[in-house]
Scaffold this motif. Structure first.
Motif, mmCIF file in Angstrom:
data_model
loop_
_atom_site.group_PDB
_atom_site.id
_atom_site.type_symbol
_atom_site.label_atom_id
_atom_site.label_comp_id
_atom_site.label_asym_id
_atom_site.label_seq_id
_atom_site.Cartn_x
_atom_site.Cartn_y
_atom_site.Cartn_z
ATOM 1 N N PHE A 6 1.141 -1.511 -0.400
ATOM 2 C CA PHE A 6 -0.355 0.053 0.111
ATOM 3 C C PHE A 6 1.387 1.229 -0.177
ATOM 4 O O PHE A 6 0.358 2.086 -0.996
ATOM 5 C CB PHE A 6 -0.922 0.138 1.268
ATOM 6 N N ASP A 13 -2.911 5.709 -1.252
ATOM 7 C CA ASP A 13 -2.825 7.498 -0.131
ATOM 8 C C ASP A 13 -3.695 7.550 0.002
ATOM 9 O O ASP A 13 -4.378 8.894 -0.624
ATOM 10 C CB ASP A 13 -1.274 7.573 -0.286
ATOM 11 N N CYS A 15 -6.198 7.051 3.106
ATOM 12 C CA CYS A 15 -7.125 6.535 4.348
ATOM 13 C C CYS A 15 -6.726 7.536 5.783
ATOM 14 O O CYS A 15 -6.376 7.442 6.729
ATOM 15 C CB CYS A 15 -6.019 5.241 5.123
ATOM 16 N N ARG A 19 -5.870 7.609 9.859
ATOM 17 C CA ARG A 19 -4.884 8.165 10.057
ATOM 18 C C ARG A 19 -4.595 8.975 11.100
ATOM 19 O O ARG A 19 -4.243 9.308 12.210
ATOM 20 C CB ARG A 19 -3.366 8.739 9.203
ATOM 21 N N TRP A 29 -3.865 1.276 11.777
ATOM 22 C CA TRP A 29 -4.216 2.428 10.072
ATOM 23 C C TRP A 29 -4.250 1.692 9.266
ATOM 24 O O TRP A 29 -5.532 1.459 7.927
ATOM 25 C CB TRP A 29 -4.067 4.273 10.055
ATOM 26 N N LEU A 30 -3.833 1.017 8.797
ATOM 27 C CA LEU A 30 -3.280 0.951 7.536
ATOM 28 C C LEU A 30 -4.226 -1.033 8.184
ATOM 29 O O LEU A 30 -4.491 -1.557 6.505
ATOM 30 C CB LEU A 30 -1.446 -0.217 7.702
ATOM 31 N N ARG A 33 -7.284 0.457 6.623
ATOM 32 C CA ARG A 33 -7.292 0.289 5.008
ATOM 33 C C ARG A 33 -7.484 -1.227 4.277
ATOM 34 O O ARG A 33 -8.065 -0.781 3.028
ATOM 35 C CB ARG A 33 -5.860 1.160 4.833
ATOM 36 N N GLU A 34 -6.486 -1.866 4.829
ATOM 37 C CA GLU A 34 -7.368 -3.164 4.520
ATOM 38 C C GLU A 34 -8.545 -3.862 4.362
ATOM 39 O O GLU A 34 -9.513 -3.953 3.180
ATOM 40 C CB GLU A 34 -6.002 -4.226 5.051
ATOM 41 N N MET A 36 -11.558 -1.886 4.255
ATOM 42 C CA MET A 36 -11.032 -0.860 3.486
ATOM 43 C C MET A 36 -11.095 -1.020 2.105
ATOM 44 O O MET A 36 -12.369 -1.424 1.437
ATOM 45 C CB MET A 36 -11.138 0.733 3.201
ATOM 46 N N LEU A 37 -9.939 -1.489 1.779
ATOM 47 C CA LEU A 37 -9.706 -2.465 0.193
ATOM 48 C C LEU A 37 -10.796 -3.609 0.352
ATOM 49 O O LEU A 37 -10.372 -3.558 -0.852
ATOM 50 C CB LEU A 37 -8.536 -1.714 -0.366
ATOM 51 N N TYR A 45 -17.012 2.781 1.032
ATOM 52 C CA TYR A 45 -15.648 3.029 0.420
ATOM 53 C C TYR A 45 -15.580 4.696 -0.293
ATOM 54 O O TYR A 45 -15.431 5.293 -0.592
ATOM 55 C CB TYR A 45 -15.512 2.358 -0.868
ATOM 56 N N TYR A 48 -16.512 7.147 2.112
ATOM 57 C CA TYR A 48 -14.911 7.280 2.622
ATOM 58 C C TYR A 48 -13.962 7.795 1.427
ATOM 59 O O TYR A 48 -13.471 9.782 1.446
ATOM 60 C CB TYR A 48 -14.853 6.297 2.584
#
Length: 79
Positions: A6, A13, A15, A19, A29-30, A33-34, A36-37, A45, A48
């Motif tokens: 990512f 980039d 999220c 963050r 936060w990562l 994001r995972e 989210m994806l 989605y 956001y």
């Protein structure tokens, strides 16, 4: 390991809220994001993606709101 791919892809980039809520040095936060994806509903989605950056800026000085959002995000990354 989660953030490796990512972080090297600037198109992902986005999220901002995660963050802001977790802090840029916190790997959670990562994890969000995972989620989210890979698992977030399309409507969330898209919402956001459209409003996330502005919302993150708005909550930046609101620790109580960030705490509420963090609890919700935790449910997504911890099952």
């Amino acid at each position: 390991a989660i953030g490796g791919g990512f972080l090297s892809n600037p198109s992902l980039d986005f999220c901002w809220v995660a963050r802001e809520v977790y802090g840029p040095l916190n790997p959670q936060w990562l994890q969000f994001r995972e989620w989210m994806l890979s698992e977030a509903p399309n409507w969330f989605y898209n919402l956001y993606l459209k409003f996330g950056e502005r919302f993150a800026n708005w909550i930046s000085d609101k620790p109580r709101i960030k705490a509420i959002i963090r609890k919700w995000m935790d449910t997504k990354i911890r099952g």
